[in-house]
Scaffold this motif. Structure first.
Motif, PDB file in Angstrom:
ATOM      1  N   ASN A  16       0.827  -1.207   0.000  1.00  0.00           N
ATOM      2  CA  ASN A  16       0.000   0.000   0.000  1.00  0.00           C
ATOM      3  C   ASN A  16       0.862   1.257   0.000  1.00  0.00           C
ATOM      4  O   ASN A  16       0.599   2.210  -0.743  1.00  0.00           O
ATOM      5  N   TYR A  20       1.015   4.242  -2.948  1.00  0.00           N
ATOM      6  CA  TYR A  20       0.813   5.667  -2.661  1.00  0.00           C
ATOM      7  C   TYR A  20       2.052   6.485  -3.014  1.00  0.00           C
ATOM      8  O   TYR A  20       1.947   7.617  -3.507  1.00  0.00           O
ATOM      9  N   TYR A 151      -9.235  -4.188  -7.679  1.00  0.00           N
ATOM     10  CA  TYR A 151      -8.147  -3.345  -7.179  1.00  0.00           C
ATOM     11  C   TYR A 151      -6.810  -3.841  -7.720  1.00  0.00           C
ATOM     12  O   TYR A 151      -6.008  -3.058  -8.255  1.00  0.00           O
ATOM     13  N   THR A 194      -7.396   2.890  -5.366  1.00  0.00           N
ATOM     14  CA  THR A 194      -7.104   3.001  -3.926  1.00  0.00           C
ATOM     15  C   THR A 194      -8.277   3.532  -3.119  1.00  0.00           C
ATOM     16  O   THR A 194      -8.209   3.544  -1.884  1.00  0.00           O
ATOM     17  N   TYR A 198     -10.631  -0.481  -3.654  1.00  0.00           N
ATOM     18  CA  TYR A 198      -9.652  -1.116  -2.758  1.00  0.00           C
ATOM     19  C   TYR A 198     -10.233  -2.345  -2.070  1.00  0.00           C
ATOM     20  O   TYR A 198     -11.344  -2.344  -1.544  1.00  0.00           O
TER      21      TYR A 198
END
Length: 368
Positions: A16, A20, A151, A194, A198
């Motif tokens: 994750n 990001y 996702y 996201t 997700y």
């Protein structure tokens, strides 16, 4: 975050964070591409207008020379005949369009713009590395292919798009003009993934426990990524073609249109690139559907059941088949072919998003 016991929680968290982080670097690449287009010098663009003006001047000069040439007098058998002045064949407007030069690139070829462009590519490479790391750690966190839900499919899909783009650049193909729309699309895709799409890292449903997950779905991702490049090229072709048509008709496009569209390849080059990409990918999309049918036979005891995902995969195949058939037999090029290509990719996107969201079937593994 409540991660299932069968997953490696630290790796799932790292995945994750990497996704990001990749998004943050893609934002910087987006800004650098904007600077490349906007702040690069405009002094080396407007080559299309110059080429058209030069071609028109050459044709006019040839016609003037023909008119000024004296008539030819021929004596034969005691009689005298006067022949017409020699005719000069000049290029038609359509012919001149085919001779138009490609734009010098997104930055217009100047030093400052090229600097921003190289910064954008470097940032895209860094973002791709983080992006790939996020996809890989997602796979390692559960010990399976990282595309079992929407996702995961979205993150892997956008990663392959960027990888294909960088692969073309590595092969010395001048497609830097795709960079800005590509990075924009990837950011939108990851933002959607996201937030709305997700899904926590988890194990597979029983029907997905097969080696065909690696073959069938990975092929679908690669085909979709390359179809995307053809789609963007077709969109840019439509803008560039309208610009060239306006110039050929004696119009004067605005300064912004000239600055942006002159940096693209000619409409003829864009049309050829889109066709070659779509034509090269089509056989692999065909095998993707065949592989899915084989997998369905193993998992559900039937090769084809008109499940919504199967139907729309076939519709996408038919749409691209019509596009290629029209190009090969009917001689469709240009805008008609571009519209067909856009429709075909719209079918792919609906198969990707719409079927999973709006339909229930055996392929309902969206995870949302």
């Amino acid at each position: 975050m409540n991660i299932a016991a069968a997953t490696n929680e630290p790796l799932a968290e790292i995945s994750n964070y990497l996704i990001y982080s990749a998004m943050a670097v893609y934002v910087l690449a987006f800004v650098a591409h904007i600077a490349e287009w906007v702040l690069g010098s405009r002094s080396k663009v407007a080559r299309t207008a110059a080429a058209l003006t030069s071609g028109a001047a050459q044709d006019a000069a040839a016609q003037d020379a023909a008119q000024a040439a004296p008539a030819v007098t021929v004596r034969k058998g005691g009689s005298t005949s006067v022949l017409e002045r020699p005719k000069v064949v000049t290029r038609s407007s359509a012919g001149r369009r085919g001779d138009l030069p490609d734009g010098p690139g997104a930055a217009g070829g100047d030093e400052r713009g090229d600097l921003y462009g190289r910064m954008a590519i470097s940032l895209t490479v860094l973002a791709f590395a983080l992006h790939a790391g996020g996809v890989l750690t997602r796979a390692l966190s559960v010990g399976r292919a990282p595309w079992a839900n929407m996702y995961e499919f979205s993150t892997a899909f956008s990663m392959v798009i960027v990888g294909a783009y960088l692969g073309f650049l590595l092969a010395k193909k001048n497609i830097r003009w795709i960079g800005l729309p590509l990075v924009t699309t990837v950011l939108l895709d990851l933002g959607l993934a996201t937030t709305w799409l997700y899904t926590e890292s988890d194990q597979l449903v029983p029907a997905l426990h097969s080696y065909w997950l690696w073959i069938h779905v990975s092929l679908a991702i690669v085909c979709g990524a390359l179809f995307y490049l053809g789609f963007v090229t077709s969109v840019l072709y439509l803008f560039r073609d309208r610009y060239e048509t306006k110039l050929l008709g004696g119009g004067r496009p605005g300064a912004f249109a000239t600055s942006v569209l002159e940096r693209l390849p000619s409409s003829s080059s864009l049309d050829k690139f889109a066709y070659r990409v779509n034509a090269a990918v089509f056989p692999f999309w065909t095998f993707t559907i065949v592989a899915g049918a084989i997998w369905a036979g193993d998992a559900w005891g039937r090769y084809w059941g008109w499940d919504p995902k199967e139907v729309w995969s076939f519709i996408t195949w038919v749409a691209y088949a019509c596009y290629l058939h029209a190009r090969a037999t009917a001689g469709w090029k240009g805008r008609k072919a571009a519209y067909l290509a856009l429709f075909a990719f719209a079918c792919f996107l609906f198969n990707y998003y719409g079927v999973n969201v709006f339909f229930n079937g055996k392929h309902s593994y969206a995870g949302i």
